[in-house]
Design a protein around this motif. Sequence first.
Motif, PDB file in Angstrom:
ATOM      1  N   VAL A 222       0.857  -1.188   0.000  1.00  0.00           N
ATOM      2  CA  VAL A 222       0.000   0.000   0.000  1.00  0.00           C
ATOM      3  C   VAL A 222       0.888   1.231   0.000  1.00  0.00           C
ATOM      4  N   ARG A 223       0.515   2.214  -0.803  1.00  0.00           N
ATOM      5  CA  ARG A 223       1.284   3.466  -0.883  1.00  0.00           C
ATOM      6  C   ARG A 223       0.501   4.561  -0.168  1.00  0.00           C
ATOM      7  N   ILE A 224       1.107   5.137   0.869  1.00  0.00           N
ATOM      8  CA  ILE A 224       0.489   6.209   1.644  1.00  0.00           C
ATOM      9  C   ILE A 224       1.194   7.511   1.280  1.00  0.00           C
ATOM     10  N   SER A 225       0.504   8.361   0.539  1.00  0.00           N
ATOM     11  CA  SER A 225       1.098   9.615   0.068  1.00  0.00           C
ATOM     12  C   SER A 225       0.694  10.764   0.991  1.00  0.00           C
ATOM     13  N   LEU A 226       1.683  11.513   1.457  1.00  0.00           N
ATOM     14  CA  LEU A 226       1.429  12.643   2.345  1.00  0.00           C
ATOM     15  C   LEU A 226       1.319  13.922   1.538  1.00  0.00           C
ATOM     16  N   ALA A 227       0.520  14.838   2.028  1.00  0.00           N
ATOM     17  CA  ALA A 227       0.400  16.135   1.371  1.00  0.00           C
ATOM     18  C   ALA A 227       1.743  16.864   1.431  1.00  0.00           C
ATOM     19  N   PRO A 228       2.073  17.665   0.421  1.00  0.00           N
ATOM     20  CA  PRO A 228       3.341  18.395   0.430  1.00  0.00           C
ATOM     21  C   PRO A 228       3.502  19.230   1.695  1.00  0.00           C
ATOM     22  N   VAL A 248       8.999   1.520   3.472  1.00  0.00           N
ATOM     23  CA  VAL A 248       9.947   2.199   2.582  1.00  0.00           C
ATOM     24  C   VAL A 248       9.468   3.630   2.414  1.00  0.00           C
ATOM     25  N   VAL A 249      10.354   4.589   2.683  1.00  0.00           N
ATOM     26  CA  VAL A 249      10.023   6.006   2.529  1.00  0.00           C
ATOM     27  C   VAL A 249      10.548   6.475   1.186  1.00  0.00           C
ATOM     28  N   GLU A 250       9.655   7.027   0.381  1.00  0.00           N
ATOM     29  CA  GLU A 250      10.036   7.521  -0.939  1.00  0.00           C
ATOM     30  C   GLU A 250       9.753   9.012  -1.026  1.00  0.00           C
ATOM     31  N   GLN A 251      10.589   9.706  -1.801  1.00  0.00           N
ATOM     32  CA  GLN A 251      10.381  11.137  -2.037  1.00  0.00           C
ATOM     33  C   GLN A 251      10.495  11.424  -3.522  1.00  0.00           C
ATOM     34  N   ASP A 252       9.593  12.268  -3.996  1.00  0.00           N
ATOM     35  CA  ASP A 252       9.671  12.741  -5.376  1.00  0.00           C
ATOM     36  C   ASP A 252       9.124  14.156  -5.413  1.00  0.00           C
ATOM     37  N   GLY A 253       8.899  14.668  -6.597  1.00  0.00           N
ATOM     38  CA  GLY A 253       8.430  16.042  -6.724  1.00  0.00           C
ATOM     39  C   GLY A 253       7.080  16.279  -6.093  1.00  0.00           C
ATOM     40  N   ALA A 254       6.300  15.204  -5.905  1.00  0.00           N
ATOM     41  CA  ALA A 254       4.965  15.358  -5.332  1.00  0.00           C
ATOM     42  C   ALA A 254       4.971  15.307  -3.813  1.00  0.00           C
ATOM     43  N   GLY A 255       6.115  14.972  -3.205  1.00  0.00           N
ATOM     44  CA  GLY A 255       6.179  14.927  -1.749  1.00  0.00           C
ATOM     45  C   GLY A 255       6.693  13.600  -1.235  1.00  0.00           C
ATOM     46  N   THR A 256       6.269  13.239  -0.041  1.00  0.00           N
ATOM     47  CA  THR A 256       6.754  12.042   0.651  1.00  0.00           C
ATOM     48  C   THR A 256       5.691  10.954   0.617  1.00  0.00           C
ATOM     49  N   ALA A 257       6.135   9.714   0.424  1.00  0.00           N
ATOM     50  CA  ALA A 257       5.217   8.574   0.413  1.00  0.00           C
ATOM     51  C   ALA A 257       5.811   7.449   1.252  1.00  0.00           C
ATOM     52  N   LEU A 258       4.938   6.707   1.924  1.00  0.00           N
ATOM     53  CA  LEU A 258       5.327   5.560   2.727  1.00  0.00           C
ATOM     54  C   LEU A 258       4.721   4.310   2.086  1.00  0.00           C
ATOM     55  N   VAL A 259       5.558   3.328   1.808  1.00  0.00           N
ATOM     56  CA  VAL A 259       5.113   2.115   1.126  1.00  0.00           C
ATOM     57  C   VAL A 259       5.274   0.935   2.086  1.00  0.00           C
ATOM     58  N   LEU A 276      -2.471  13.552   9.007  1.00  0.00           N
ATOM     59  CA  LEU A 276      -3.418  12.909   8.098  1.00  0.00           C
ATOM     60  C   LEU A 276      -4.014  13.862   7.069  1.00  0.00           C
ATOM     61  N   THR A 277      -3.834  15.166   7.253  1.00  0.00           N
ATOM     62  CA  THR A 277      -4.447  16.139   6.340  1.00  0.00           C
ATOM     63  C   THR A 277      -3.913  15.939   4.923  1.00  0.00           C
ATOM     64  N   GLY A 278      -4.840  15.753   3.969  1.00  0.00           N
ATOM     65  CA  GLY A 278      -4.451  15.605   2.565  1.00  0.00           C
ATOM     66  C   GLY A 278      -3.847  14.258   2.225  1.00  0.00           C
ATOM     67  N   LEU A 279      -3.869  13.336   3.170  1.00  0.00           N
ATOM     68  CA  LEU A 279      -3.251  12.030   2.947  1.00  0.00           C
ATOM     69  C   LEU A 279      -4.052  11.218   1.930  1.00  0.00           C
ATOM     70  N   GLN A 280      -3.342  10.424   1.113  1.00  0.00           N
ATOM     71  CA  GLN A 280      -3.985   9.535   0.155  1.00  0.00           C
ATOM     72  C   GLN A 280      -3.425   8.124   0.340  1.00  0.00           C
ATOM     73  N   VAL A 281      -4.321   7.147   0.375  1.00  0.00           N
ATOM     74  CA  VAL A 281      -3.923   5.748   0.521  1.00  0.00           C
ATOM     75  C   VAL A 281      -4.298   5.012  -0.757  1.00  0.00           C
ATOM     76  N   GLN A 282      -3.317   4.412  -1.389  1.00  0.00           N
ATOM     77  CA  GLN A 282      -3.559   3.725  -2.656  1.00  0.00           C
ATOM     78  C   GLN A 282      -3.080   2.282  -2.558  1.00  0.00           C
ATOM     79  N   GLY A 283      -4.047   1.359  -2.611  1.00  0.00           N
ATOM     80  CA  GLY A 283      -3.713  -0.057  -2.632  1.00  0.00           C
ATOM     81  C   GLY A 283      -3.683  -0.575  -4.053  1.00  0.00           C
ATOM     82  N   ALA A 284      -3.493  -1.863  -4.205  1.00  0.00           N
ATOM     83  CA  ALA A 284      -3.498  -2.479  -5.521  1.00  0.00           C
ATOM     84  C   ALA A 284      -4.909  -2.434  -6.110  1.00  0.00           C
ATOM     85  N   ASN A 285      -5.001  -2.524  -7.413  1.00  0.00           N
ATOM     86  CA  ASN A 285      -6.297  -2.598  -8.080  1.00  0.00           C
ATOM     87  C   ASN A 285      -6.224  -3.660  -9.170  1.00  0.00           C
ATOM     88  N   LEU A 286      -7.303  -3.800  -9.917  1.00  0.00           N
ATOM     89  CA  LEU A 286      -7.365  -4.860 -10.918  1.00  0.00           C
ATOM     90  C   LEU A 286      -6.348  -4.629 -12.031  1.00  0.00           C
TER      91      LEU A 286
END
Length: 300
Positions: A222-228, A248-259, A276-286
């Motif tokens: 699951v990828r947990i993306s934090l608001a900038p 795993v902590v990842e950083q890119d131009g969009a901000g910080t993400a926890l995988v 939690l403000t602006g947080l997005q949680v993205q799991g796997a999909n079809l």
Amino acid sequence: MVASGVVKRYGPLVAVDDVSLSVRRGEFFGILGPNGAGKTTLLEIIEGLRKPDAGTVTVLGLPSWPRDQRLLGRIGVQLQASSFFERLTAGEQLRTFCALYGRPASRATELLELVGLQDKAGVRAEKLSGGQAQRLSIACALVHDPEVVFLDEPTGALDPQARRNLWDLLRAINTRGATVVLTTHSMEEAQTLCDRVAILDGGRVLQLGTPAELIRALDAPVRISLAPGVLSGDGARELVGPVDAEVVVEQDGAGTALVTRRPAPVLAALARADALTGLQVQGANLEDVFLALTGREYRA
């Protein structure tokens, strides 16, 4: 509907390779696969439009081949490429189909409204846009209230609004008791509409099950993306350091993400830090399941 050991060859090419599957009455069933996977060939065999080289198919308890007049009045078919009677308007096309199926002409008006073409009733079919022609084709398949509806990439030429409206229509048809079988390239469409899906490639069924079952079996993180600006990379690492989860902590131009594969303790730590403000949680999909099974290379 039951397909057992279905094979279709074109010279050295095996388009459908020993496919067996069943579709329950009232089910919404999807057939997915990349270009050239055998989806349309399999669907046309099930519909009785092509003769299999081996295997059998029954629809509503009747063999689909050779074509049976008792079956034709109980199924509706929308082909990938549709042809209409020349020089007839959309309304005239539907009234012709109504006459062929012994339905009242008023059914044509009802169907034009159902697929959002009431304002195109007087327009000749060849003057309709691709999406409008697609909707007319689906309306023609529904004239006689079929028990089973076969749709080959029904939303391929539709814009987002028309696609969503058609989803609502297909749900309503299914809710009224019709079995719906469709092929599609849209994983979102399959995940939204289908009770079960079969993923084909190379003419074979690679996986079959509910979208939720297939996604769970993938065991993707699951990828947990934090608001900038909420947490820096170092701040995120410090926060999740004590958490009992591999992160795993990842950083890119969009901000910080926890995988992570264990999102619950990570989300709890973020909640305690008021992050939690602006947080997005993205799991796997079809789509992730589809790509894992069929690969990412381009298909002809």
